[in-house]
Design a protein around this motif. Sequence first.
Motif, PDB file in Angstrom:
ATOM      1  N   HIS A  29      87.801  12.542   1.410  1.00 15.31           N
ATOM      2  CA  HIS A  29      87.022  11.494   2.211  1.00 15.31           C
ATOM      3  C   HIS A  29      86.530  10.646   0.837  1.00 15.31           C
ATOM      4  O   HIS A  29      86.132  11.029  -0.351  1.00 15.31           O
ATOM      5  N   THR A  30      87.029   9.261   0.860  1.00 13.93           N
ATOM      6  CA  THR A  30      86.069   8.357  -0.192  1.00 13.93           C
ATOM      7  C   THR A  30      85.807   6.951   0.660  1.00 13.93           C
ATOM      8  O   THR A  30      86.515   6.658   1.361  1.00 13.93           O
ATOM      9  N   ARG A  31      84.458   6.566   0.320  1.00 12.56           N
ATOM     10  CA  ARG A  31      83.905   5.737   1.053  1.00 12.56           C
ATOM     11  C   ARG A  31      83.553   4.389   0.174  1.00 12.56           C
ATOM     12  O   ARG A  31      83.038   4.758  -1.201  1.00 12.56           O
ATOM     13  N   ARG A  32      83.660   3.225   0.776  1.00 19.71           N
ATOM     14  CA  ARG A  32      83.213   1.907  -0.165  1.00 19.71           C
ATOM     15  C   ARG A  32      82.082   1.197   0.869  1.00 19.71           C
ATOM     16  O   ARG A  32      82.493   0.638   1.893  1.00 19.71           O
ATOM     17  N   MET A  33      81.024   1.061   0.600  1.00 18.71           N
ATOM     18  CA  MET A  33      80.097   0.225   1.241  1.00 18.71           C
ATOM     19  C   MET A  33      80.066  -0.961   0.708  1.00 18.71           C
ATOM     20  O   MET A  33      80.411  -1.367  -0.418  1.00 18.71           O
ATOM     21  N   ILE A  34      80.040  -1.797   1.731  1.00 23.10           N
ATOM     22  CA  ILE A  34      79.898  -3.165   1.624  1.00 23.10           C
ATOM     23  C   ILE A  34      78.600  -4.088   2.404  1.00 23.10           C
ATOM     24  O   ILE A  34      78.092  -3.379   3.068  1.00 23.10           O
ATOM     25  N   THR A  35      78.281  -5.046   1.748  1.00 20.48           N
ATOM     26  CA  THR A  35      77.340  -5.914   2.169  1.00 20.48           C
ATOM     27  C   THR A  35      77.798  -6.738   3.193  1.00 20.48           C
ATOM     28  O   THR A  35      78.565  -7.716   2.593  1.00 20.48           O
ATOM     29  N   VAL A  36      77.016  -7.111   4.220  1.00 18.13           N
ATOM     30  CA  VAL A  36      77.409  -8.172   5.175  1.00 18.13           C
ATOM     31  C   VAL A  36      76.082  -9.310   5.202  1.00 18.13           C
ATOM     32  O   VAL A  36      75.009  -8.755   5.629  1.00 18.13           O
ATOM     33  N   VAL A  37      76.294 -10.594   4.894  1.00 23.01           N
ATOM     34  CA  VAL A  37      75.258 -11.553   4.898  1.00 23.01           C
ATOM     35  C   VAL A  37      75.064 -12.341   6.181  1.00 23.01           C
ATOM     36  O   VAL A  37      76.270 -13.303   5.981  1.00 23.01           O
ATOM     37  N   ASN A  38      74.543 -12.183   6.994  1.00 23.89           N
ATOM     38  CA  ASN A  38      74.658 -13.505   8.171  1.00 23.89           C
ATOM     39  C   ASN A  38      73.484 -14.184   7.777  1.00 23.89           C
ATOM     40  O   ASN A  38      72.186 -14.135   7.701  1.00 23.89           O
ATOM     41  N   LEU A  39      73.864 -15.661   7.366  1.00 20.09           N
ATOM     42  CA  LEU A  39      72.994 -16.351   6.679  1.00 20.09           C
ATOM     43  C   LEU A  39      72.040 -17.101   7.997  1.00 20.09           C
ATOM     44  O   LEU A  39      72.423 -17.470   8.965  1.00 20.09           O
ATOM     45  N   LEU A  40      70.660 -17.251   7.565  1.00 19.25           N
ATOM     46  CA  LEU A  40      69.848 -17.737   8.186  1.00 19.25           C
ATOM     47  C   LEU A  40      69.494 -19.202   7.834  1.00 19.25           C
ATOM     48  O   LEU A  40      68.890 -19.214   6.564  1.00 19.25           O
ATOM     49  N   ASP A  41      69.806 -20.114   8.519  1.00 25.17           N
ATOM     50  CA  ASP A  41      69.731 -21.470   8.044  1.00 25.17           C
ATOM     51  C   ASP A  41      68.479 -22.168   8.399  1.00 25.17           C
ATOM     52  O   ASP A  41      68.061 -22.246   9.438  1.00 25.17           O
ATOM     53  N   LEU A  42      67.408 -22.206   7.262  1.00 22.55           N
ATOM     54  CA  LEU A  42      66.043 -22.478   7.785  1.00 22.55           C
ATOM     55  C   LEU A  42      66.157 -24.079   8.395  1.00 22.55           C
ATOM     56  O   LEU A  42      65.194 -24.333   9.281  1.00 22.55           O
ATOM     57  N   ASN A  43      66.999 -24.882   7.976  1.00 18.58           N
ATOM     58  CA  ASN A  43      67.194 -26.182   8.765  1.00 18.58           C
ATOM     59  C   ASN A  43      67.351 -26.140  10.109  1.00 18.58           C
ATOM     60  O   ASN A  43      67.309 -27.313  10.965  1.00 18.58           O
ATOM     61  N   THR A  44      67.646 -25.052  10.758  1.00 19.57           N
ATOM     62  CA  THR A  44      67.836 -24.844  12.109  1.00 19.57           C
ATOM     63  C   THR A  44      66.580 -24.179  12.970  1.00 19.57           C
ATOM     64  O   THR A  44      66.740 -24.015  14.004  1.00 19.57           O
ATOM     65  N   VAL A  45      65.705 -23.786  11.968  1.00 16.86           N
ATOM     66  CA  VAL A  45      64.419 -23.192  12.611  1.00 16.86           C
ATOM     67  C   VAL A  45      63.486 -24.013  13.008  1.00 16.86           C
ATOM     68  O   VAL A  45      63.044 -25.006  12.122  1.00 16.86           O
ATOM     69  N   PRO A  46      63.099 -24.128  14.265  1.00 20.61           N
ATOM     70  CA  PRO A  46      62.042 -25.335  14.550  1.00 20.61           C
ATOM     71  C   PRO A  46      60.696 -25.165  13.910  1.00 20.61           C
ATOM     72  O   PRO A  46      60.224 -23.942  13.668  1.00 20.61           O
ATOM     73  N   ASN A  47      60.130 -26.198  13.248  1.00 19.28           N
ATOM     74  CA  ASN A  47      58.895 -26.344  12.640  1.00 19.28           C
ATOM     75  C   ASN A  47      58.877 -25.476  11.425  1.00 19.28           C
ATOM     76  O   ASN A  47      57.722 -25.306  10.777  1.00 19.28           O
ATOM     77  N   ALA A  48      59.924 -25.403  10.647  1.00 15.06           N
ATOM     78  CA  ALA A  48      60.002 -24.577   9.297  1.00 15.06           C
ATOM     79  C   ALA A  48      59.262 -25.362   8.275  1.00 15.06           C
ATOM     80  O   ALA A  48      58.722 -24.748   7.430  1.00 15.06           O
ATOM     81  N   MET A  49      59.396 -26.343   8.523  1.00 18.82           N
ATOM     82  CA  MET A  49      58.665 -27.396   7.403  1.00 18.82           C
ATOM     83  C   MET A  49      57.199 -27.651   7.783  1.00 18.82           C
ATOM     84  O   MET A  49      56.426 -28.123   6.758  1.00 18.82           O
ATOM     85  N   ASN A  50      56.633 -27.333   8.799  1.00 23.47           N
ATOM     86  CA  ASN A  50      55.383 -27.376   9.272  1.00 23.47           C
ATOM     87  C   ASN A  50      54.486 -26.356   8.644  1.00 23.47           C
ATOM     88  O   ASN A  50      54.919 -25.270   8.319  1.00 23.47           O
ATOM     89  N   GLY A  51      53.188 -26.930   8.176  1.00 23.43           N
ATOM     90  CA  GLY A  51      51.999 -25.856   8.046  1.00 23.43           C
ATOM     91  C   GLY A  51      51.533 -24.913   8.992  1.00 23.43           C
ATOM     92  O   GLY A  51      51.780 -25.234  10.090  1.00 23.43           O
ATOM     93  N   ALA A  52      50.979 -23.953   8.706  1.00 24.59           N
ATOM     94  CA  ALA A  52      50.200 -22.792   9.694  1.00 24.59           C
ATOM     95  C   ALA A  52      48.892 -22.487   9.019  1.00 24.59           C
ATOM     96  O   ALA A  52      48.756 -22.182   8.027  1.00 24.59           O
ATOM     97  N   THR A  53      47.993 -22.420  10.007  1.00 26.94           N
ATOM     98  CA  THR A  53      46.504 -21.975   9.525  1.00 26.94           C
ATOM     99  C   THR A  53      46.218 -20.848  10.778  1.00 26.94           C
ATOM    100  O   THR A  53      46.544 -21.007  11.757  1.00 26.94           O
ATOM    101  N   LYS A  54      45.510 -19.918  10.248  1.00 30.21           N
ATOM    102  CA  LYS A  54      45.027 -18.753  11.111  1.00 30.21           C
ATOM    103  C   LYS A  54      43.707 -18.302  10.417  1.00 30.21           C
ATOM    104  O   LYS A  54      43.368 -18.395   9.372  1.00 30.21           O
ATOM    105  N   SER A  55      42.889 -18.173  11.512  1.00 32.67           N
ATOM    106  CA  SER A  55      41.309 -17.775  11.076  1.00 32.67           C
ATOM    107  C   SER A  55      41.076 -16.675  11.869  1.00 32.67           C
ATOM    108  O   SER A  55      41.566 -16.471  13.075  1.00 32.67           O
TER     109      SER A  55
END
Length: 404
Positions: free
Chosen positions: A135-161
């Motif tokens: 047997h011989t094996r070749r691993m590969i990487t798959v990258v499923n891109l996450l586009d931050l421009n499609t994530v709601p409120n990604a440009m907004n700040g956040a605060t927690k206390s």
Amino acid sequence: MGKEIFQVILDNQNAVFYPGQNVSGRVDLELFDELKVTAINLSFKGYANVHWTERSGGKHKHTRHYSSNETYFNNTVCLFSGKHGDSVKLQAGKYSYPFNFQLPPGVPSSYEATIGRVRYFIQSDIDIPWAFDKHTRRMITVVNLLDLNTVPNAMNGATKSDQKTLCCLCCESDPICAMIAVDRTGYVPGEAIVFRSEINNKSDREMTCSKAKLIMQVRYHATTKTRNVNNIVNQTAHGKIEGGGTDVWMNEKLHIPAVPPSYLQGCNIIDIRYYMTMTVDPSGLGFDLNVPVEVVVGSIPLASIAQQHGMTLPPPPPPQDPSLPPPPPGAPQGLYTDSAMPSNLPQATLAESAMGRVSTREEGDTDETQGNTNFAPVYTYYNWDKPDPANTFTVQMDEGDTVN
């Protein structure tokens, strides 16, 4: 010299692919002696797997297994065989068998950890009569891109206390209070999270230190149970805080190494979240105060942030004609009309996972199994705030540690 050289060669030498892309290459076999074979097969496999064990019971302990699986594809083709399944003697020499395979749309990004993985590989097997198969094996990487421009409120700040009190015998102290704030919640690997924090130690106890941590929380879903594992992917610390004292973090930075995108979209049994967390550690007995704020780690940066670094993202596609049918499930979303990284982003590179390499040996592997079995997937990385993606570390927190 060995009896053969047996390997899977990819046309795309970096072995990184995107959902829906074509994977092509060849299987090379070089024999130095004749070899009797029944068939040479090639398999394309993509799956997710979760598995861990827990021991319970008193005097008579028993071990319980928790697991779940997802299969994204499992295709096998025959590259060579004798007529009617008969064996054939291959003479010494070189043999090459080309292949072509298309990844399904929407499959999740590669991920490797001890108790869970999303794994993709190509494997070729030589069926040898009355002997161990090869047997011989070749691993590969798959990258499923996450586009931050499609994530709601990604440009907004956040605060927690949050706050907590310490108990000593029958007395309860005044509280320890902590606040953490980030200017935005969407980032890509290679950026630094800019944050602010203030800690008020209203107790009379000394705090050993305060720590800012970027924590990757991974939820592994077995069929009957879910397990959380928290990994510290980067951290920095301040010194002690006297009783009645304060500690202020002002516009400090924490670098994001090469890590998988948030959510691990496309996978239903592994979920990844990131938390920028301020931890206050009291001296002596007492539990830490942890104040987390969730951030999103994506693959494609926010357009306004990319522009600040001299990077122009491709324009978004025009609105879809409402008279047309909707795109099929798994069709790429966001700024891109395909799911591959655009070629005009020179600051975007691919860096090996900060989680490190793992053994990718499969059940049933033998000494006759060849290939890259010590493997780490790669993820998008932007050479912005820290040019060396390898100058990072990861620490798995103790079982039971939480971020919220």
